[in-house]
Write a protein that holds these residues in place. Sequence first.
Motif, PDB file in Angstrom:
ATOM      1  N   TYR A 140     -59.675 -36.429  52.418  1.00 37.45           N
ATOM      2  CA  TYR A 140     -60.173 -37.783  52.634  1.00 37.45           C
ATOM      3  C   TYR A 140     -60.726 -37.991  54.039  1.00 37.45           C
ATOM      4  O   TYR A 140     -61.650 -38.785  54.235  1.00 37.45           O
ATOM      5  N   ARG A 141     -60.201 -37.280  55.023  1.00 34.64           N
ATOM      6  CA  ARG A 141     -60.748 -37.401  56.378  1.00 34.64           C
ATOM      7  C   ARG A 141     -62.227 -37.008  56.395  1.00 34.64           C
ATOM      8  O   ARG A 141     -63.055 -37.691  57.011  1.00 34.64           O
ATOM      9  N   LYS A 142     -62.551 -35.903  55.713  1.00 34.58           N
ATOM     10  CA  LYS A 142     -63.941 -35.453  55.673  1.00 34.58           C
ATOM     11  C   LYS A 142     -64.816 -36.483  54.963  1.00 34.58           C
ATOM     12  O   LYS A 142     -65.941 -36.771  55.407  1.00 34.58           O
ATOM     13  N   LEU A 143     -64.310 -37.050  53.868  1.00 34.71           N
ATOM     14  CA  LEU A 143     -65.075 -38.058  53.147  1.00 34.71           C
ATOM     15  C   LEU A 143     -65.368 -39.257  54.040  1.00 34.71           C
ATOM     16  O   LEU A 143     -66.488 -39.777  54.059  1.00 34.71           O
ATOM     17  N   LEU A 144     -64.367 -39.699  54.800  1.00 40.10           N
ATOM     18  CA  LEU A 144     -64.554 -40.861  55.666  1.00 40.10           C
ATOM     19  C   LEU A 144     -65.476 -40.543  56.847  1.00 40.10           C
ATOM     20  O   LEU A 144     -66.317 -41.373  57.235  1.00 40.10           O
ATOM     21  N   ASP A 145     -65.315 -39.368  57.416  1.00 38.90           N
ATOM     22  CA  ASP A 145     -66.198 -38.976  58.520  1.00 38.90           C
ATOM     23  C   ASP A 145     -67.657 -38.961  58.065  1.00 38.90           C
ATOM     24  O   ASP A 145     -68.560 -39.406  58.789  1.00 38.90           O
TER      25      ASP A 145
END
Length: 392
Positions: free
Chosen positions: A256-261
Amino acid sequence: MSAIHHALVLNLHQPPGNLDHLLSDQPWEAREILYAYDRIPRFLWGYEDVARVHLSLSGTLLETLSNPEFQDRVYGIVDCGSLIWHLQNERIIDILGTGYYHPVFPLIPEADRSEHLARWQSIAGHLFWRNTFQGFWPPEMGFSMELIPLLRKFGYRYVIVDSDHVEPVTPMQWHELRYRPHIARYKGEEIIVVVRDRELSDAQESGMDYIWFVKELAQRTQWCDFEPLVTTCTDGENGGWFRNTTNEVNFWGAFYRKLLDEARKNSLIRPVFIKDYLDRFGAYGEVTVRTGAWNTGWHHGRDFMQWTGSTAQKHSLARLQAVSKAVHEARNGAAANGLPEAEKDDLNDAFWRLLRAETSCNFYWGEDWVHRCHVDLDEAEASLQRYKTGNS
């Protein structure tokens, strides 16, 4: 290609007393679960501009987290008071309504359903400081069309249903059926249904790579001439993918961090609250929803076999019907006779024992937990007998 709107939904539930039991018998598992809860708002704080997460918390979980004795017991692990406070952050979290004791609604007596909804709204309204909840999460995604009038009565705008059970009334193609909200109608009432993508949710549950997710969404929505809504729903505290305490390899840090970034860069996938998508795009066409639940590790959910497959499960559900009828007959009699509330203690005790007996977990594990249903039903019948004896 237009934006793909992604609605992330996580279900959080613990049966009555389960966390206390785990703290005594399996303390590390209890810690993992509590850390999984606490991790959600803490991870999202730095992404208030783009993060959008829907959470369903059962009444029994809220009851546990807000219990002062439990809070004292786990204070060195998680500050439950602060956790509840952080979950009120409406910029990053939208709370979905559900049933207090997490019942499979189509399997329990119709007379008991409204009380599960009312009790959940009471505790959630108190803890989250709000009076309305737009979305409804059916426990185990157990839904039937006859629930629509009841959900509308309690103010719900939309309900999430599993893609395997949705059938079009208005002619539409596969991508329209799955990636648009729709209207479902029953006996003059209507509600918006939001469709959970079953296959993508399976991937979310077991662990997935962001690049794979992007490619898969692009492939699945390539024929959409509208901005699609892709909804993925899983439990949020079960399995190593969500419980792992190392962020680099769990759902939040590894995916999810990658998706948000990337969302901050106006990438293809945009996290969204369902209510905001509905405000902007509305619903398309009419559908009907077959009675069923979400898929489990053992079953597809189409006929509730996970909860009704054995003789013991069937016997317990039949007994629920019988005890429910007896309790409601007594409640109706008390109301007709104008009995003061102070004289209804045993009757009220019988009612909440009945409701707790309907917890889905009592039936989910085959015959392993069925006895828990009968323990509460035994207590319900004993309380009902005391009430009758005292008012004969």
